[in-house]
Design a protein around this motif. Structure first.
Motif, mmCIF file in Angstrom:
data_model
loop_
_atom_site.group_PDB
_atom_site.id
_atom_site.type_symbol
_atom_site.label_atom_id
_atom_site.label_comp_id
_atom_site.label_asym_id
_atom_site.label_seq_id
_atom_site.Cartn_x
_atom_site.Cartn_y
_atom_site.Cartn_z
ATOM 1 N N TYR A 101 0.861 -1.179 0.000
ATOM 2 C CA TYR A 101 0.000 0.000 0.000
ATOM 3 C C TYR A 101 0.897 1.228 0.000
ATOM 4 C CZ TYR A 101 -3.515 3.372 1.705
ATOM 5 O OH TYR A 101 -4.358 4.438 1.847
ATOM 6 N N GLU A 102 0.624 2.161 -0.901
ATOM 7 C CA GLU A 102 1.380 3.397 -0.937
ATOM 8 C C GLU A 102 0.592 4.462 -0.188
ATOM 9 O OE1 GLU A 102 2.525 4.298 -4.946
ATOM 10 O OE2 GLU A 102 4.010 2.667 -4.975
ATOM 11 N N LYS A 103 1.109 4.825 0.990
ATOM 12 C CA LYS A 103 0.382 5.738 1.875
ATOM 13 C C LYS A 103 0.135 7.098 1.229
ATOM 14 C CE LYS A 103 1.201 4.479 6.708
ATOM 15 N NZ LYS A 103 1.772 4.984 7.975
ATOM 16 N N ARG A 106 -2.400 6.781 -1.316
ATOM 17 C CA ARG A 106 -3.554 6.022 -0.822
ATOM 18 C C ARG A 106 -4.011 5.011 -1.875
ATOM 19 N NH1 ARG A 106 -7.470 10.257 -0.433
ATOM 20 N NH2 ARG A 106 -8.947 8.656 0.168
ATOM 21 N N TYR A 407 -0.485 -1.294 7.552
ATOM 22 C CA TYR A 407 -0.324 0.157 7.412
ATOM 23 C C TYR A 407 -1.366 0.857 8.280
ATOM 24 C CZ TYR A 407 2.241 -1.250 3.200
ATOM 25 O OH TYR A 407 3.117 -1.838 2.323
ATOM 26 N N THR A 409 -2.998 4.322 8.759
ATOM 27 C CA THR A 409 -3.064 5.425 7.805
ATOM 28 C C THR A 409 -3.300 6.789 8.444
ATOM 29 O OG1 THR A 409 -5.443 5.112 7.441
ATOM 30 C CG2 THR A 409 -3.928 3.845 6.053
ATOM 31 N N PRO A 412 0.976 9.976 7.150
ATOM 32 C CA PRO A 412 1.523 9.591 5.845
ATOM 33 C C PRO A 412 2.899 8.940 5.949
ATOM 34 C CG PRO A 412 1.698 11.962 6.159
ATOM 35 C CD PRO A 412 0.905 11.440 7.307
ATOM 36 N N THR A 414 5.903 6.558 8.082
ATOM 37 C CA THR A 414 5.937 5.311 8.833
ATOM 38 C C THR A 414 5.895 5.596 10.332
ATOM 39 O OG1 THR A 414 7.225 4.233 7.106
ATOM 40 C CG2 THR A 414 7.265 3.218 9.291
ATOM 41 N N ASP A 506 3.925 -0.210 8.499
ATOM 42 C CA ASP A 506 4.350 0.235 9.837
ATOM 43 C C ASP A 506 4.725 -0.965 10.684
ATOM 44 O OD1 ASP A 506 3.572 3.213 9.649
ATOM 45 O OD2 ASP A 506 1.752 2.171 9.017
#
Length: 578
Positions: A101-103, A106, A407, A409, A412, A414, A506
Motif C-alpha cells: 500500500y502506498e500511503k 492512498r 499500514y 493510515t 503519511p 511510517t 508500519d
C-alpha cells in the motif's frame, strides 16, 4: 537421421517465420542465452521430481553431464516480482512483496496488474535491462527486451500473433499436429484433476452438478492454460530458430498448482512432467538452431506447505488487529479472490486483440465474445482501479502469502513502534503472543526490531545485532532451523532491509513456521513470500562448462551480474530484427 530432422525443423520454422513476419537474425557463432524460470519449484522438490522420474528428460541430461544443479537463495521476500526485478535489472530495493500500500497516494498495489507492473518497471528504464536485443515471455517485467509476449509491463503491445495474417494461425496449427494432441490431452487431464481434487466437499459437488456451466467453465480454463503454455513454447522455439538472444520465459504451471493443492500434491508434481516436455522441445530446438545456445533453468523461490490463518484460527488477521486496537476502526484486508487460472485467458485475449483485425467478421465476433466472457468471469478482484485513490481506512493489511504489511493510515509517514505502543497499548503484545504469528517487525528510528514470543533482536544501521532474551530467528517454536537456508545473521539483514523500504508497512508480520508448515495470510495450501522451509531454497541448473557458485551469491543480483558480463555484449551486437 539428425541432419534430416534438423532440415525439417529449420524449413518448418522458416516458413512459419515468413508467414508471421519474423525475419531471422544475422548469423553468428557467439553463444546465445536462454533463461527458463520454473516459478515456485524449490531445490528439494526438484530433487524429488528428478529421483521419482517426474522430469525424465531433464534428469537424463543431468546424468549425461550437460548440466550442474545447485541450490541458491534468489532474494527476499521470496516472491516472483522481487527476484524478477533483481535478475532483469539488478535492482532489489523497490518491491516489498507481491502486494503493498502506498500511503502518500492512498493506493493498493498488486503485481498482477499491468499498470502497476508498468509503473514499477519504468523506474529502471534508464538502467536498461538484461534482455536488451532479445525476447521476454510470460514475465512481470520486460527487462528491456525488444519483443515481449504475455508480459504484464508491456501488455497491449503487439506480441506473438501480431504479424499473423490470413491463414497464418491455421498454418501454425497444421504444421504442429503433436502440439494439438498435447493440448487435447492436457485439457482432458486438467478436467479430471479438477473433478477429482478440486471439488472438495459434497456441498461443492452439489453446486457443481446444479450449475450447467460448471463443466464448461472447467474445460474453458483448462484450454486457456494449455494454449498459453503451448504458444509460449512455440514462440521460444521460433526465436531459437531465428537466432535471437537473450530469451527469457517463466512457466507458472507448478506454482499455480502448488498454491491451490500443495507443493507435494499429485497435481503439482504432474505439472512438472508437462514442464519437462516443454524443456525437451526448447532444448531440442536449441540444438537445431544456427547459433550455439547456453540454457539455464532455475526457480525464483520454493514453496512451503501451508495452512491459512483464517482456516486455523477461524478468523482473519484483520479481525485480530481490530479486537486489540480496542476502538472503532475501519479495516481493509483486500486479498484478491480471483481464480489464478483466469490469468492464462487474460494473456491470450490481449494477444488476440492484435489478431482480431485480420480475421473475418465472423471470426472477429467470436474473439470479442470470448473476451467478454473472460472479462465477466475474471472480474472478481476488489482492487481499486489504477490511478485512483483508495477509499479511506484506518488500517490496511496487504498480505503476500505468509508475509503481511500492516499500514496505519493516520499518518503519511511510517509510524515507530513507540508511537504504535502509545496509541494502542495492547496491540503489539497480542501480535507477538499469537500462535499464528512468528515474527513482528517494526522500526524505532534507524533500528529495526524483530520480535518473537521469547525475545527480540534489534538490528542497527551498521548491521550489528543486539539480542534480548531468546533470538526469535532460532526459536524452535516459531522459526525452526530445520529446512532453513538463511542463517540467523543473514535472515536478520534481509528482514531489516525489507523493514527500511519506504513502501513497507508500519508493522510487518511473518506467519509462524513449525518445521513442517507455515501459516499463510491467504487461502493457500502451498505458500511463499516469507521464511521457513522450502520457500527459501531455489535451484539453478547451468551448463557444466560454466564456472559459477550460486551458493555464494547474495541473491539474483549476482546472477544478473554474471549473465551481463558473459552474454549482454554479444546480444547487443546481434539485435532482434524488427
Amino acid at each position: 537421421m539428425k541432419p534430416v530432422i534438423r532440415w525439417v525443423y529449420q524449413a518448418k520454422y522458416r516458413l512459419l517465420g515468413r508467414r508471421m513476419g519474423q525475419p531471422e537474425a544475422p548469423p553468428t557463432l557467439e553463444r546465445g542465452l536462454v533463461l527458463i524460470q520454473i516459478d515456485g519449484l524449490s531445490f528439494d522438490h526438484l530433487q524429488r521430481a528428478l529421483q521419482e522420474g517426474r522430469m525424465p528428460y531433464l534428469s537424463r541430461q543431468i546424468r549425461k553431464g550437460r548440466f550442474q544443479v545447485s541450490p541458491w537463495f534468489a532474494g527476499f521476500p521470496t516472491t516472483t516480482p522481487v527476484v524478477t526485478a533483481a535478475l532483469l535489472y539488478g535492482q532489489l530495493d523497490a518491491i516489498p512483496g507481491f502486494r503493498w500500500y502506498e500511503k502518500a497516494q492512498r493506493e493498493l498495489i498488486v503485481m498482477k496488474r499491468p499498470d502497476h507492473a508498468r509503473r514499477i518497471a519504468a523506474r529502471w528504464k534508464n538502467a536498461g535491462g538484461l534482455l536488451r536485443g532479445g525476447a521476454c515471455y510470460a514475465s512481470l517485467f520486460d527487462g528491456g527486451a525488444t519483443r515481449t509476449i504475455f508480459t504484464l509491463s508491456t501488455m497491449g503491445l503487439p506480441g506473438l500473433l501480431g504479424g499473423v495474417r490470413g491463414a497464418g494461425l491455421f498454418l501454425i496449427m497444421l504444421l504442429s499436429p503433436g502440439r494439438i494432441w498435447r493440448i487435447i490431452r492436457t485439457v482432458v487431464r486438467d478436467i479430471i484433476d479438477e473433478l477429482w481434487y478440486g471439488v472438495r466437499s459434497w456441498e461443492a459437488w452439489g453446486r457443481f452438478l446444479r450449475d450447467p456451466t460448471g463443466l464448461f467453465r472447467t474445460g474453458f480454463l483448462a484450454l486457456g492454460n494449455a494454449l498459453l503454455h503451448e504458444l509460449l513454447t512455440f514462440g521460444i522455439s521460433m526465436d531459437l530458430h531465428r537466432g535471437i538472444s537473450p530469451l527469457y520465459a517463466i512457466y507458472v504451471l507448478y506454482d499455480e498448482a502448488a498454491h491451490r493443492y500443495g507443493p507435494d500434491h499429485p497435481v503439482a508434481l504432474r505439472a512438472l512432467r508437462r514442464i519437462d516436455a516443454y524443456l525437451r522441445e526448447i532444448d531440442r530446438m536449441a540444438s537445431f538452431a544456427q547459433r550455439p545456445y547456453d540454457l539455464y533453468i532455475f526457480s525464483d523461490h520454493g514453496m512451503t506447505p501451508a495452512e491459512s490463518f483464517a482456516r486455523r484460527f477461524g478468523r482473519r488477521l484483520g479481525d485480530l488487529l481490530r479486537d486489540h486496537i480496542m476502538q472503532p476502526v475501519t479495516m481493509d484486508e483486500t486479498v484478491e479472490p480471483e481464480d489464478r487460472r483466469w490469468r492464462s485467458w487474460r494473456y491470450l485475449m490481449a494477444e488476440m486483440r492484435g489478431l482480431e483485425r485480420t480475421l473475418s467478421p465472423r471470426g472477429a465476433r467470436m474473439v470479442r465474445a470470448a473476451r467478454a466472457y473472460v472479462q465477466r468471469q475474471a472480474s472478481t478482484s476488489r482492487e481499486a482501479p489504477g490511478g485512483t485513490a483508495h477509499p479511506p481506512a484506518d488500517i490496511v493489511v496487504r498480505a503476500s502469502g505468509p508475509l503481511a504489511h500492516v499500514y496505519i493510515t493516520i499518518a503519511p509517514e511510517t509510524l515507530s513502534l513507540s508511537e504504535i505502543a502509545i496509541r494502542w497499548p495492547h496491540l503489539l503484545d497480542a501480535l507477538i503472543e499469537h500462535p499464528g504469528i512468528g515474527l513482528v517487525i517494526g522500526r524505532e528510528g534507524e533500528n529495526v526490531f524483530l520480535m518473537g514470543r521469547h525475545g527480540a533482536r534489534i538490528v542497527r544501521p551498521d548491521g550489528r545485532s543486539q539480542i534480548h532474551g531468546q533470538d526469535p530467528l532460532v526459536d524452535p517454536e516459531r522459526m525452526a532451523m530445520e529446512g532453513r537456508w538463511l542463517d540467523p545473521e543473514r535472515a536478520a539483514q534481509e528482514l531489516a532491509r525489507l523493514a527500511r523500504l519506504p513502501e513497507s508497512g508500519d508493522l510487518i508480520l511473518l506467519g509462524a513456521w513449525d518445521g513442517r508448515t507455515v501459516v499463510t495470510f491467504e487461502d493457500q495450501r502451498g505458500t511463499h513470500g516469507g521464511l521457513g522451509g522450502a520457500q527459501e531454497v531455489a535451484f539453478l541448473i547451468s551448463p557444466s562448462d560454466r564456472s559459477l557458485q550460486p551458493q555464494a551469491w547474495r541473491d539474483a543480483r549476482d546472477f544478473h551480474a554474471f549473465l551481463s558480463q558473459i552474454y549482454q555484449k554479444a546480444s547487443m551486437r546481434h539485435p532482434l530484427a524488427p
